[in-house]
Design a protein around this motif. Structure first.
Motif, PDB file in Angstrom:
ATOM      1  N   LEU A 107      -5.457   1.998   0.725  1.00 39.42           N
ATOM      2  CA  LEU A 107      -5.036   0.636   0.207  1.00 39.42           C
ATOM      3  C   LEU A 107      -4.993  -0.056   1.591  1.00 39.42           C
ATOM      4  CD1 LEU A 107      -2.860   1.781  -2.820  1.00 39.42           C
ATOM      5  CD2 LEU A 107      -4.929   0.445  -2.889  1.00 39.42           C
ATOM      6  N   ARG A 108      -4.352   0.351   2.637  1.00 42.75           N
ATOM      7  CA  ARG A 108      -3.961  -0.339   3.898  1.00 42.75           C
ATOM      8  C   ARG A 108      -5.424  -0.688   4.325  1.00 42.75           C
ATOM      9  NH1 ARG A 108      -0.183   1.669   8.979  1.00 42.75           N
ATOM     10  NH2 ARG A 108      -0.542  -0.173  10.197  1.00 42.75           N
ATOM     11  N   GLN A 109      -6.493   0.239   4.303  1.00 40.74           N
ATOM     12  CA  GLN A 109      -7.599  -0.241   5.047  1.00 40.74           C
ATOM     13  C   GLN A 109      -8.330  -1.543   4.173  1.00 40.74           C
ATOM     14  OE1 GLN A 109     -11.261   2.392   4.472  1.00 40.74           O
ATOM     15  NE2 GLN A 109     -10.760   2.750   6.543  1.00 40.74           N
ATOM     16  N   ASN A 110      -8.122  -1.583   2.787  1.00 38.49           N
ATOM     17  CA  ASN A 110      -8.587  -2.376   1.993  1.00 38.49           C
ATOM     18  C   ASN A 110      -8.042  -3.714   2.480  1.00 38.49           C
ATOM     19  OD1 ASN A 110     -10.416  -0.662   0.688  1.00 38.49           O
ATOM     20  ND2 ASN A 110      -8.721  -0.548  -1.128  1.00 38.49           N
ATOM     21  N   LEU A 111      -6.960  -3.811   2.957  1.00 39.39           N
ATOM     22  CA  LEU A 111      -6.180  -5.224   3.124  1.00 39.39           C
ATOM     23  C   LEU A 111      -6.417  -5.497   4.748  1.00 39.39           C
ATOM     24  CD1 LEU A 111      -2.895  -4.632   1.129  1.00 39.39           C
ATOM     25  CD2 LEU A 111      -4.826  -6.358   0.781  1.00 39.39           C
ATOM     26  N   GLN A 112      -6.514  -4.427   5.510  1.00 42.78           N
ATOM     27  CA  GLN A 112      -6.294  -4.870   6.881  1.00 42.78           C
ATOM     28  C   GLN A 112      -7.532  -4.399   7.895  1.00 42.78           C
ATOM     29  OE1 GLN A 112      -3.045  -2.383   8.655  1.00 42.78           O
ATOM     30  NE2 GLN A 112      -1.506  -3.916   7.918  1.00 42.78           N
ATOM     31  N   GLY A 113      -8.720  -3.790   6.978  1.00 39.63           N
ATOM     32  CA  GLY A 113     -10.040  -3.804   7.745  1.00 39.63           C
ATOM     33  C   GLY A 113     -10.423  -2.349   7.792  1.00 39.63           C
TER      34      GLY A 113
ATOM     35  N   GLN B  60      -3.330  -8.259  -4.604  1.00 42.10           N
ATOM     36  CA  GLN B  60      -4.608  -7.932  -4.328  1.00 42.10           C
ATOM     37  C   GLN B  60      -4.670  -6.340  -4.251  1.00 42.10           C
ATOM     38  OE1 GLN B  60      -5.668  -9.539  -0.274  1.00 42.10           O
ATOM     39  NE2 GLN B  60      -7.321  -8.025  -0.175  1.00 42.10           N
ATOM     40  N   SER B  61      -3.940  -5.476  -3.987  1.00 42.29           N
ATOM     41  CA  SER B  61      -3.666  -4.168  -3.915  1.00 42.29           C
ATOM     42  C   SER B  61      -3.643  -3.577  -5.347  1.00 42.29           C
ATOM     43  CB  SER B  61      -2.405  -3.625  -3.135  1.00 42.29           C
ATOM     44  OG  SER B  61      -2.396  -3.977  -1.618  1.00 42.29           O
ATOM     45  N   VAL B  62      -3.149  -4.009  -6.085  1.00 41.64           N
ATOM     46  CA  VAL B  62      -3.070  -3.787  -7.542  1.00 41.64           C
ATOM     47  C   VAL B  62      -4.657  -4.065  -8.307  1.00 41.64           C
ATOM     48  CG1 VAL B  62      -2.187  -4.280  -9.842  1.00 41.64           C
ATOM     49  CG2 VAL B  62      -0.581  -3.896  -7.976  1.00 41.64           C
ATOM     50  N   GLN B  63      -5.100  -4.965  -7.879  1.00 44.63           N
ATOM     51  CA  GLN B  63      -6.527  -5.277  -8.434  1.00 44.63           C
ATOM     52  C   GLN B  63      -7.489  -4.330  -7.827  1.00 44.63           C
ATOM     53  OE1 GLN B  63      -7.058  -7.294 -10.950  1.00 44.63           O
ATOM     54  NE2 GLN B  63      -6.252  -9.294 -10.850  1.00 44.63           N
ATOM     55  N   ALA B  64      -7.223  -3.970  -6.462  1.00 42.60           N
ATOM     56  CA  ALA B  64      -8.157  -3.107  -5.779  1.00 42.60           C
ATOM     57  C   ALA B  64      -8.333  -1.697  -6.562  1.00 42.60           C
ATOM     58  CB  ALA B  64      -7.974  -3.217  -4.458  1.00 42.60           C
ATOM     59  N   LEU B  65      -6.680  -1.397  -6.680  1.00 47.05           N
ATOM     60  CA  LEU B  65      -6.554   0.146  -7.175  1.00 47.05           C
ATOM     61  C   LEU B  65      -7.161   0.030  -8.742  1.00 47.05           C
ATOM     62  CD1 LEU B  65      -5.409   2.874  -6.722  1.00 47.05           C
ATOM     63  CD2 LEU B  65      -3.044   1.814  -7.320  1.00 47.05           C
TER      64      LEU B  65
ATOM     65  N   TRP C 251       0.912  -1.337   0.005  1.00 46.35           N
ATOM     66  CA  TRP C 251       0.185  -0.010  -0.077  1.00 46.35           C
ATOM     67  C   TRP C 251       0.760   1.350   0.038  1.00 46.35           C
ATOM     68  CZ3 TRP C 251      -0.480  -3.630   4.092  1.00 46.35           C
ATOM     69  CH2 TRP C 251       0.001  -3.261   5.223  1.00 46.35           C
ATOM     70  N   TYR C 252       2.109   1.187   0.583  1.00 46.97           N
ATOM     71  CA  TYR C 252       3.028   2.228   0.457  1.00 46.97           C
ATOM     72  C   TYR C 252       3.298   2.591  -0.854  1.00 46.97           C
ATOM     73  CZ  TYR C 252       6.596   5.427   1.897  1.00 46.97           C
ATOM     74  OH  TYR C 252       7.469   6.434   2.007  1.00 46.97           O
ATOM     75  N   VAL C 253       3.653   1.596  -1.672  1.00 45.52           N
ATOM     76  CA  VAL C 253       4.217   2.031  -3.158  1.00 45.52           C
ATOM     77  C   VAL C 253       3.012   2.178  -3.959  1.00 45.52           C
ATOM     78  CG1 VAL C 253       5.188   0.694  -5.194  1.00 45.52           C
ATOM     79  CG2 VAL C 253       6.023   0.164  -3.036  1.00 45.52           C
ATOM     80  N   LEU C 254       1.914   1.566  -3.796  1.00 45.25           N
ATOM     81  CA  LEU C 254       0.959   1.950  -4.735  1.00 45.25           C
ATOM     82  C   LEU C 254       0.305   3.304  -4.194  1.00 45.25           C
ATOM     83  CD1 LEU C 254      -0.684  -1.443  -5.003  1.00 45.25           C
ATOM     84  CD2 LEU C 254       0.348  -0.329  -6.720  1.00 45.25           C
TER      85      LEU C 254
END
Length: 630
Positions: free
Chosen positions: A615-621, A180-185, A139-142
């Motif tokens: 993005l972090r919220q999408n992965l961690q809640g 997962q982050s790339v797909q979400a973004l 999420w930092y990079v994206l």
């Protein structure tokens, strides 16, 4: 690329050959408009004079100092040990004065010259933004990636930009988060923004192989590539200005921006950020003047002509003493030299604002990164004899290596000053004349030249900082941007004090890095701790054992009258290495050593923080806090 990844994550391949270059043969790219290459006829106006003004004062000052000091030695001749001492002092003094002359040139250039605009028309270019990553926080990079892409979309213009996240991640859990982050973004990005993702199964040749893989698979479709690091952040305007500069100069193969440090919150990070943001501007301007078309490449935040890079900058492996081969680790300097050798210009444009990167947060993190850089830069010594390289390209290679070799030179001076001049019984041996200020006891300050030379050495170390402050108004900055005159002077005094305290520790650590490289102990490139590692007291003692022991030994020598009191400040820093290292990780309030970017945070950095949190919220809640974009 993994077979189970959906095809839309990468575009259709358009291969481009990238052969490895031969360091033993000359090479000229027939498609390069620049005619000079290593011969040097493709020079911007006045660059020869700029180089004379940069190098000559340093050489003259060094010779003058050596001549004066040689006259202090014993009348019956100079001993071998004295020659060693004199050589070490002269070697160090040249690089100190060379920095001063470069800053002076930068100050003059900022005051008297304006950037010369490229004369060619602006042609639309298709540009790939490349972000190589290796076990980074996704999420930092994206978050950075999204903020840059959205700024570029808002600006518009003739150029087309597409971003590639080039993953070399080995950790399966991080790799899954990346995908997962790339797909979400990608699902959230508006039309007109293109983001691709590729992960290699094997990270052959590390970053060099990562970029090589992209060039040979997709490079044929992109006229230029802008290489970024995982922590790079560039405003849309900065990216467009770099692209415009490349499109208007068909002879340019690479154009490097001046990345400024951003995001530091720790004591050590703020110290580095303040030095970069205040003192670095005049130095960068002077560097741009005397390098001309033989600039350098720092591996990121630079735009490169793709076909020129593919044709001219493929890196071979180097033979090792053990009979095997090794990749070129600090590849950027070498790639710049290969481009210039082939006839392409390599330019540095420090006046383009909005190019950012981050810095290690703690002293230990800095040391770990420095050991990797040392390993790569010392490797450059084996490439100095490469056929066809421009003299300035060789200087860049040598300068990068000398930056680390200076540490053992300074340490040797420290040992000589600490031990020379006493026999086993503790009485003074007359290695020096009676009035020599380098004797182990206090110098005779009644001799004016002694005072003048000692003041000169210390002044030359501080002069670049003072001159750079004088250059601030010429760069469009005001003291009000740093919190006002009082806060600026307090920040500057704090930075200078910390730099003095950390300098001996960094000297010892760079010497360790050189020895680790020479004895083959430095292995691998671990990911950088972007927000700083958390280290136990035991780890700090282990890391700084040599400094602590050296500091205790120096204090014992001073107490016994065997070591000069001139070494007391160095001894203090070394003996306090562990607490100073612990201090380096403490978080500072916003105003302390705050640069203009700290006190008035750029909008793109605010946006990047916001998108990282999303993005972090999408992965961690959903309970993860998300800062708003102001």
């Amino acid at each position: 690329m993994r077979d189970d990844l959906p095809p839309p994550l990468v575009p259709p391949e358009t291969p481009l050959a990238m052969p490895a270059q031969d360091f033993g043969r000359r090479f000229h790219d027939a498609s390069a408009p620049a005619s000079g290459a290593a011969g040097g006829s493709d020079r911007p106006p006045g660059v020869a004079l700029w180089r004379i003004l940069a190098f000559s004062p340093a050489m003259v000052a060094t010779v003058a100092l050596a001549w004066v000091m040689q006259g202090w030695f014993a009348a019956d001749g100079v001993t071998p040990l004295e020659w060693v001492l004199l050589t070490l002092i002269a070697f160090n003094f040249f690089w100190i004065t060379f920095t001063v002359s470069t800053v002076l040139l930068g100050l003059y250039s900022l005051a008297r010259t304006r950037p010369t605009p490229a004369r060619g028309p602006r042609r639309p270019m298709r540009v790939a933004l490349l972000v190589p990553v290796y076990n980074e926080v996704p999420w930092y990079v994206l978050g950075n990636a999204r903020s840059m892409l959205e700024e570029l979309r808002a600006i518009g213009g003739p150029h087309q930009y597409e971003m590639f996240i080039l993953s070399d991640t080995r950790d399966p859990e991080i790799a899954a988060q990346e995908e997962q982050s790339v797909q979400a973004l990608r699902a959230e990005l508006p039309d007109g923004i293109t983001l691709y993702y590729r992960r290699r199964e094997k990270n052959t040749a590390r970053k060099v192989g990562n970029i090589h893989d992209w060039v040979t698979r997709w490079g044929g479709d992109y006229e230029a590539m802008l290489v970024l690091d995982a922590d790079s952040l560039m405003t849309g305007r900065a990216i467009v200005r770099l692209t415009d500069a490349l499109s208007r100069d068909p002879a340019a193969g690479l154009i490097q921006s001046f990345p400024q440090l951003i995001g530091a919150q720790s004591v050590f990070g703020r110290m580095q950020q303040f030095a970069n943001g205040v003192y670095g501007l005049a130095l960068a301007e002077g560097l741009a003047r005397w390098t001309g078309h033989e600039g350098n490449y720092w591996g990121h935040n630079a735009i490169i002509r793709t076909r020129a890079f593919a044709t001219c900058a493929g890196l071979p492996e180097l033979p090792t003493l053990a009979g095997g081969t090794s990749i070129i680790m600090s590849h950027d300097f070498v790639e710049a030299g290969l481009l210039r050798r082939a006839g392409w210009r390599v330019r540095f444009l420090p006046r383009i604002r909005g190019s950012y990167e981050e810095t290690p947060a703690t002293l230990v993190d800095h040391i770990q990164r420095d050991r990797r850089w040392c390993q790569g830069n010392l490797q450059h010594l084996r490439i100095l004899s490469a056929t066809g390289f421009h003299a300035m390209s060789r200087f860049h290679l040598a300068h990068g290596a000398i930056g680390y070799l200076m540490a053992p030179v300074w340490f040797a001076l420290l040992v000589i000053w600490a031990l020379i001049g006493h026999d086993e019984g503790g009485s003074v041996i007359t290695y020096f004349s009676e009035k020599n200020p380098l004797r182990p006891n206090w110098p005779d300050m009644s001799e004016p030249r002694h005072v003048a030379v000692i003041i000169l050495i210390y002044a030359m170390l501080l002069l670049p900082k003072v001159l750079s402050v004088a250059a601030l108004p010429l760069t469009g900055r005001r003291l009000g941007d740093y919190g006002g005159t009082g806060r600026f002077l307090l920040s500057m005094s704090t930075e200078i004090l910390l730099a003095i305290l950390y300098a001996p520790i960094l000297m010892v650590q760079q010497m360790i890095a050189v020895l680790r490289t020479l004895f083959g102990l430095q292995k691998g490139w671990s990911p950088q701790a972007r927000e700083g590692g958390h280290y136990s007291l035991a780890t700090l003692f282990k890391c700084h054992a040599l400094e602590t022991v050296s500091g205790v030994a120096l204090w014992a020598g001073i107490a016994a009258g065997l070591v000069s009191l001139w070494l007391a400040p160095i001894a203090l820093s070394l003996v306090l290495a562990v607490p100073l290292s612990a201090l380096s990780s403490l978080r500072l309030p916003r105003g302390w050593m705050g640069t203009a970017e700290v006190l008035q945070e750029p909008r793109i950095n605010k946006a990047a923080r916001h998108y990282r949190s999303l993005l972090r919220q999408n992965l961690q809640g959903p309970d993860t806090p998300v800062p708003a974009v102001e």
